[in-house]
Scaffold this active site. Structure first.
Site, PDB file in Angstrom:
ATOM      1  N   TRP A 120       0.862  -1.057   0.067  1.00 50.14           N
ATOM      2  CA  TRP A 120       0.063  -0.154   0.078  1.00 50.14           C
ATOM      3  C   TRP A 120       1.096   1.587  -0.148  1.00 50.14           C
ATOM      4  O   TRP A 120       0.546   2.571  -0.773  1.00 50.14           O
ATOM      5  CB  TRP A 120      -1.149  -0.039   0.966  1.00 50.14           C
ATOM      6  CG  TRP A 120      -1.853  -1.525   0.858  1.00 50.14           C
ATOM      7  CD1 TRP A 120      -2.037  -2.273   2.328  1.00 50.14           C
ATOM      8  CD2 TRP A 120      -2.129  -2.072   0.208  1.00 50.14           C
ATOM      9  NE1 TRP A 120      -2.724  -3.085   2.396  1.00 50.14           N
ATOM     10  CE2 TRP A 120      -3.166  -3.241   0.913  1.00 50.14           C
ATOM     11  CE3 TRP A 120      -2.475  -1.417  -1.153  1.00 50.14           C
ATOM     12  CZ2 TRP A 120      -4.178  -3.299   0.398  1.00 50.14           C
ATOM     13  CZ3 TRP A 120      -3.646  -1.692  -1.797  1.00 50.14           C
ATOM     14  CH2 TRP A 120      -4.507  -3.334  -1.223  1.00 50.14           C
ATOM     15  N   ASP A 121       1.877   1.001   0.825  1.00 53.39           N
ATOM     16  CA  ASP A 121       3.067   1.993   0.486  1.00 53.39           C
ATOM     17  C   ASP A 121       3.342   2.216  -0.841  1.00 53.39           C
ATOM     18  O   ASP A 121       3.552   3.681  -1.632  1.00 53.39           O
ATOM     19  CB  ASP A 121       3.970   1.705   1.553  1.00 53.39           C
ATOM     20  CG  ASP A 121       3.316   2.620   2.962  1.00 53.39           C
ATOM     21  OD1 ASP A 121       3.439   3.395   3.249  1.00 53.39           O
ATOM     22  OD2 ASP A 121       4.666   1.697   3.920  1.00 53.39           O
ATOM     23  N   VAL A 122       3.855   1.750  -1.590  1.00 57.31           N
ATOM     24  CA  VAL A 122       4.502   2.235  -2.760  1.00 57.31           C
ATOM     25  C   VAL A 122       3.236   2.659  -3.350  1.00 57.31           C
ATOM     26  O   VAL A 122       3.473   3.265  -4.113  1.00 57.31           O
ATOM     27  CB  VAL A 122       4.882   0.095  -3.449  1.00 57.31           C
ATOM     28  CG1 VAL A 122       4.744  -0.013  -4.487  1.00 57.31           C
ATOM     29  CG2 VAL A 122       5.638  -0.821  -2.538  1.00 57.31           C
ATOM     30  N   GLY A 165       3.068   5.878  -2.818  1.00 52.20           N
ATOM     31  CA  GLY A 165       4.100   6.656  -3.616  1.00 52.20           C
ATOM     32  C   GLY A 165       3.705   7.170  -4.641  1.00 52.20           C
ATOM     33  O   GLY A 165       3.695   7.728  -5.295  1.00 52.20           O
TER      34      GLY A 165
END
Lengths: 410, 410
Positions: A163-165, A168
């Protein structure tokens, strides 16, 4: 600076994965990305994985190609320097990407008062601004409860902060979309993005919300089977593992031919009624099909499997550990122009990627190292804010700014 | 059409996750995205999950807000129509996003001959153009071999196609970056992006390539522990699960205070030498810390855990199945303005998201349904190519194009 985004200058106040990745996505396409940190480093400056000497490979990986300034963000004079950087004039400037709390001195309102056409992309954990990290959002998403071997209970976390990927990369989309509109209209904008929204939107986009709502039941754990088509993992003779997937009719028929199971499939279809010409039929018959295919793989070493599938339409791939990825897979080596052996000062030399976006030879960027913390403090204060050597020296003396501090091990 | 990207027209030739998601990311910000498919539907038209009536919730989820045309892509006249759509004039047009093989009639060279300033984003499995899907790339990435409970062997696949998600979003970045440069220079461009590059670049960005290369060893499976800091899952009294993470000093100290383990931590630090004031020390002591914390969670129901952590700085979250996500979590409900109950013709009404990028009230788009296959064939052929009703009728008669065919269940 060359690259598609040459001429853009983005100020980044960030830590951990999403915001640094958003900035790096732009930096690797040629934008001038200036990351500012508290003197001594932010919350992610020592984040694992670490080098054998204890330096953060994570920080080095997510800040490649940026410039770094370190300032004392706790004092008003340091905050004033950040605001001045964010609001500095220039048609490609006035772009701010942050996952710091967007309030007080870093609020959109305060910053906009200094540059009316500011584009600010503010990342938060939840839409209400509260904190949340990938490792706490992912459990809520539903995926860990549906991951893992059948007949086991309990969640299985993903090691990849997916989810961070996604966040970003999406932050970079938001910044470019807002910058485009600013060019057309002269208007700046606040773009807000929360990690839980990124995750739950994707759960919906993939049909999982609708399925849970319309069907009214939850998907049980199903090991490494693919959902809704045939896909399974198999062990080879020497104990390696491969994944085989048939999403299309051609992939299925190639697999059947390459492994010689046509007659067995015909017999199964007659005996069980599963229509193996359809994805759903192959999914329903997945245990039988996997059992039929298993001996074929168990009788062959990984290299033989590869040879047998060359030139066929079979969709498959080997499982690899991180070590095997870098030692066995030519796609993860200098044979792939995306990768180069990078000398990262203070850490050493290792394989590192440029942007996976291949925009053509004339605009491709080389793989650039991450800056040392504060490596560009002096340069940026002089170039962007027009400070004199005397003024910068005074800031250094008062601890409001600091030059590079960790090049000793370079 | 309103939204940040109003005025852009993107033609999309796609199937499955990445390319449709890339187009939808742009459509949900206001771009006019025209997806073309083979008459009768492409390879993903029946992809699972399915509605109770057997319609693809996946297709409906990944094509929201687009226009759909269906053409016979196997005949030269149908291919000519696609080329004409891709190369149609207009300052915001000439944008093509595809994961179809970019060769022959869909090659960049052929299309560029019809519109010199074409921006084309071409997605492939591998950099050499060969095929690969998320479910075969992920095994190669290293993550499945490092995922799952300790002392187990064998890979654990992720249910989430995380690389597809990253690739789709990155494709939108590439298109916007190239379109921006076209506006500045008048030059179009081919942007290429492969799924394996997306995955392996991220393995590198997260420090995993450097770690494997410099350390020379592989990370073993470690259950649901967080890597390099303290993070673990716990069972509550009623058998629910929660994830607790302490990435920062404040998160750690909040957890210690909220659960009352300060004295125990001091004793452990003295007895074992683990420095619990550092992330690395807490990581090294993770088994002991988890064992100390476990009874606290086991003595409380999920609601009590939540109450105890309210107003503290503890970073935590409950595990939820997909059903629990939509029934228990207000962030995944109409209380969140990102979500609305969407009526999707042919399927039903369910909760669906707009873009997670919140660009401000004046430019926010509503949640739009996916088109029926071919719903806009007539409209697009008339509006973009200027065909007359007679010409369109002739194409329909000859089977080179088709109007909406699956609205029957609406």
């Amino acid at each position: 600076m060359t690259g598609l985004l040459a001429g853009l200058r983005v100020v980044e106040g960030s830590a951990f994965v999403a915001a640094p990745l958003g900035g790096m996505t732009l930096a690797q396409l040629g934008a001038d990305v200036i990351r500012f940190d508290q003197v001594g480093g932010g919350l992610d400056h020592g984040r694992w994985p670490l080098s054998p000497e204890g330096r953060s490979l994570f920080w080095a990986g997510l800040n490649k190609g940026k410039r770094s300034v370190q300032l004392d963000l706790r004092r008003p004079e340091g905050q004033e320097l950040v605001q001045a950087l964010v609001a500095a004039p220039g048609p490609g400037a006035g772009l701010f990407l942050t996952n710091f709390p967007a309030r007080g001195w870093l609020s959109y309102e305060r910053l906009k008062a200094r540059r009316e056409d500011l584009v600010m992309v503010a990342l938060t954990g939840n839409p209400d601004g509260s904190s949340e990290v990938d490792y706490t959002v992912n459990p809520a998403s539903g995926f860990p409860m549906a991951t893992g071997p059948r007949d086991t209970s309990g969640p299985v976390n993903s090691l990849l902060p997916a989810w961070d990927v996604a966040m970003g990369t999406l932050a970079a989309v938001g910044l470019l979309a807002a910058e485009r509109q600013r060019t057309l209209t002269g208007q700046g904008r606040l773009v807000s993005l929360s990690l839980s929204d990124v995750a739950f939107a994707m759960v919906g986009n993939l049909g999982r919300i609708a399925e849970a709502q319309l069907d009214g039941h939850d998907q049980p754990k199903d090991g490494n089977y693919l959902y809704g088509a045939f896909g399974s993992d198999f062990a080879t003779r020497e104990g390696r593992r491969v994944m085989v997937v048939a999403l299309t009719a051609r992939q299925w028929s190639s697999l059947v031919d390459a492994t010689g199971i046509r007659a067995a499939c015909d017999a199964i279809q007659q005996a069980t009624g599963h229509d193996l010409e359809t994805e759903s039929g192959r999914y329903d018959a997945r245990d039988i099909l996997a059992a039929i295919l298993r001996p074929w793989f168990a009788a062959r070493e990984l290299a033989e499997v590869g040879s047998a599938f060359i030139g066929t339409g079979v969709s498959w791939g080997p499982y690899q550990s991180f070590r095997q990825l870098i030692t066995e897979d030519p796609r993860c080596s200098e044979a792939n122009p995306m990768f180069a052996q990078l000398h990262q000062p203070g850490i050493g030399t290792y394989l590192a990627p440029r942007s996976p976006l291949d925009v053509g030879d004339d605009a491709n960027l080389v793989v650039a190292p991450a800056p040392a913390l504060g490596e560009h403090t002096e340069q940026v204060l002089a170039e962007v804010l027009g400070l004199s050597p005397g003024q910068i020296g005074d800031l250094f003396d008062r601890g409001l700014a600091a030059p590079a501090t960790d090049l000793a091990g370079a």
